[in-house]
Structures are given as structure tokens and as C-alpha cells.
Design a protein around this motif. Structure first.
Motif, PDB file in Angstrom:
ATOM      1  N   LEU A 184      83.437 104.443  -2.988  1.00 32.15           N
ATOM      2  CA  LEU A 184      82.127 104.539  -2.544  1.00 32.15           C
ATOM      3  C   LEU A 184      81.990 105.937  -1.893  1.00 32.15           C
ATOM      4  N   VAL A 185      81.066 106.752  -2.311  1.00 28.88           N
ATOM      5  CA  VAL A 185      80.820 108.068  -1.503  1.00 28.88           C
ATOM      6  C   VAL A 185      79.431 108.095  -0.876  1.00 28.88           C
ATOM      7  N   GLU A 186      79.278 108.361   0.520  1.00 31.18           N
ATOM      8  CA  GLU A 186      78.062 108.413   1.150  1.00 31.18           C
ATOM      9  C   GLU A 186      77.550 109.736   1.331  1.00 31.18           C
ATOM     10  N   SER A 187      76.362 110.030   1.561  1.00 27.37           N
ATOM     11  CA  SER A 187      75.653 111.176   1.556  1.00 27.37           C
ATOM     12  C   SER A 187      74.327 111.257   2.239  1.00 27.37           C
ATOM     13  N   GLY A 188      73.757 112.097   2.888  1.00 26.35           N
ATOM     14  CA  GLY A 188      72.598 112.074   3.407  1.00 26.35           C
ATOM     15  C   GLY A 188      72.636 112.046   4.821  1.00 26.35           C
ATOM     16  N   GLY A 189      73.554 112.052   5.569  1.00 27.72           N
ATOM     17  CA  GLY A 189      73.617 112.257   6.983  1.00 27.72           C
ATOM     18  C   GLY A 189      73.143 113.655   7.461  1.00 27.72           C
ATOM     19  N   ASP A 190      72.290 113.736   8.545  1.00 21.45           N
ATOM     20  CA  ASP A 190      72.070 115.123   9.092  1.00 21.45           C
ATOM     21  C   ASP A 190      71.726 114.875  10.589  1.00 21.45           C
ATOM     22  N   LEU A 191      71.319 115.920  11.104  1.00 18.70           N
ATOM     23  CA  LEU A 191      70.674 115.902  12.454  1.00 18.70           C
ATOM     24  C   LEU A 191      69.134 115.986  12.288  1.00 18.70           C
ATOM     25  N   ARG A 247      67.361 109.481   4.649  1.00 19.81           N
ATOM     26  CA  ARG A 247      67.772 108.658   3.483  1.00 19.81           C
ATOM     27  C   ARG A 247      69.195 108.906   3.041  1.00 19.81           C
ATOM     28  N   LEU A 248      70.188 107.800   3.367  1.00 23.68           N
ATOM     29  CA  LEU A 248      71.197 107.709   3.036  1.00 23.68           C
ATOM     30  C   LEU A 248      71.659 107.318   1.517  1.00 23.68           C
ATOM     31  N   SER A 249      72.669 107.717   0.730  1.00 23.54           N
ATOM     32  CA  SER A 249      72.856 107.239  -0.515  1.00 23.54           C
ATOM     33  C   SER A 249      74.436 106.738  -0.273  1.00 23.54           C
ATOM     34  N   CYS A 250      74.741 105.987  -1.528  1.00 21.34           N
ATOM     35  CA  CYS A 250      76.006 105.347  -1.565  1.00 21.34           C
ATOM     36  C   CYS A 250      76.348 105.368  -3.074  1.00 21.34           C
ATOM     37  N   VAL A 251      77.103 106.233  -3.564  1.00 21.54           N
ATOM     38  CA  VAL A 251      77.293 106.208  -4.983  1.00 21.54           C
ATOM     39  C   VAL A 251      78.586 105.577  -5.182  1.00 21.54           C
ATOM     40  N   GLU A 264      71.981 103.381 -11.885  1.00 22.73           N
ATOM     41  CA  GLU A 264      72.895 104.723 -11.150  1.00 22.73           C
ATOM     42  C   GLU A 264      73.932 104.240 -10.145  1.00 22.73           C
ATOM     43  N   LYS A 265      74.310 103.107 -10.101  1.00 21.40           N
ATOM     44  CA  LYS A 265      75.362 102.560  -9.118  1.00 21.40           C
ATOM     45  C   LYS A 265      75.182 102.979  -7.950  1.00 21.40           C
ATOM     46  N   THR A 266      73.957 102.887  -7.209  1.00 18.20           N
ATOM     47  CA  THR A 266      73.994 103.601  -5.992  1.00 18.20           C
ATOM     48  C   THR A 266      73.020 102.639  -4.916  1.00 18.20           C
ATOM     49  N   ALA A 267      73.480 102.592  -3.689  1.00 23.14           N
ATOM     50  CA  ALA A 267      72.833 102.222  -2.649  1.00 23.14           C
ATOM     51  C   ALA A 267      72.036 102.982  -1.774  1.00 23.14           C
ATOM     52  N   PHE A 268      70.831 102.592  -1.170  1.00 21.79           N
ATOM     53  CA  PHE A 268      70.173 103.823  -0.295  1.00 21.79           C
ATOM     54  C   PHE A 268      69.592 102.958   1.013  1.00 21.79           C
ATOM     55  N   LEU A 269      69.613 103.807   2.017  1.00 24.66           N
ATOM     56  CA  LEU A 269      69.256 103.291   3.291  1.00 24.66           C
ATOM     57  C   LEU A 269      68.208 104.260   3.728  1.00 24.66           C
ATOM     58  N   GLN A 270      66.868 103.807   3.723  1.00 27.31           N
ATOM     59  CA  GLN A 270      65.802 104.672   4.128  1.00 27.31           C
ATOM     60  C   GLN A 270      65.668 104.383   5.644  1.00 27.31           C
ATOM     61  N   MET A 271      65.695 105.413   6.425  1.00 25.39           N
ATOM     62  CA  MET A 271      65.575 105.268   7.841  1.00 25.39           C
ATOM     63  C   MET A 271      64.222 105.796   8.524  1.00 25.39           C
ATOM     64  N   ASN A 272      63.399 105.356   8.919  1.00 20.82           N
ATOM     65  CA  ASN A 272      62.189 106.008   9.590  1.00 20.82           C
ATOM     66  C   ASN A 272      62.348 105.580  11.021  1.00 20.82           C
ATOM     67  N   SER A 273      61.341 106.495  11.714  1.00 20.24           N
ATOM     68  CA  SER A 273      61.117 106.031  13.384  1.00 20.24           C
ATOM     69  C   SER A 273      62.442 106.249  13.908  1.00 20.24           C
TER      70      SER A 273
END
Length: 121
Positions: free
Chosen positions: A4-11, A19-23, A79-88
């Protein structure tokens, strides 16, 4: 190789979004339950959200109380991907976020390497 490879982290600033992705490179990806976890400095890893596999007819999600109403977990099996949409986002959401895939029969469990999300002004 199964991974599993995550991406999308930031400041981001408080109130912002990520929005985090996990492929995943897993066979039969749709048969895995998926989860997002996070670990803040000096704290234990904690469950954030989960989403069920296609082994049951109605997809179900779970959220920790601390993120309910702000975060949304989803998946794209094609797409074999999980997402985590993080708001507020809040400063207390600052953590390394990890993706997990698991199934029970046969037992399989995979973790990603994590992606850093930082909420600060």
C-alpha cells in the motif's frame, strides 16, 4: 509485491482540507476491508475510519467520534485506491496517516508507510 502506498499529506492551515490516497497493489482488492489510522507524536496509533469490502452487499463506514462529520472515507475498487477526504482540519489532526487493508479468510493484513498531515497556522 503486495503493498500500500499513501500520498496526499501536506501542511495546511486550520479549517483547511486534505485528500489522502492509498494505492494498493493487491489481488482481489475489493475483498479487503480498508482503514485509515493516524499516529501523532508521542501518542499511540489510533483508528480514524474504516470501510467494508464487497463481501457484504451494503458498504458500511465507521468514523471515530473525533472526525465524524469532517472526514469521509471512500474507495475505488477499479483503481485499487482508498481515499480519506479531510475537511475542517484542526491542529489536533496533525499526525502521520496510515492506510490498512485486511481480510479474514484467508487472513491477510497490509499497512502503508504513512503520509504526514500537518495542520498549523
Amino acid at each position: 509485491q503486495d503493498q500500500l502506498v499513501e500520498s496526499g499529506g501536506d501542511l495546511v492551515q486550520p479549517g483547511g482540507s486534505l485528500r489522502l490516497s492509498c494505492v494498493a497493489s493487491l489481488r482481489f482488492f475489493s475483498s479487503y476491508d480498508l482503514g485509515w489510522y493516524r499516529q501523532a507524536p508521542g501518542k499511540q496509533r489510533e483508528l480514524v475510519a474504516t470501510i467494508t469490502s464487497d463481501r457484504i452487499s451494503d458498504e458500511m463506514t465507521y468514523y471515530d467520534d473525533s472526525v465524524k462529520g469532517r472526514f469521509t472515507i471512500s474507495r475505488d475498487n477499479a483503481e485499487k485506491t482508498a481515499f480519506l477526504q479531510m475537511n475542517s482540519l484542526r491542529p489536533e489532526d496533525t499526525a502521520v496517516y496510515y492506510c490498512r487493508a485486511n481480510r479474514t479468510i484467508p487472513f491477510r493484513e497490509y499497512w502503508g508507510q504513512g503520509t504526514q498531515g500537518t495542520v498549523s497556522s
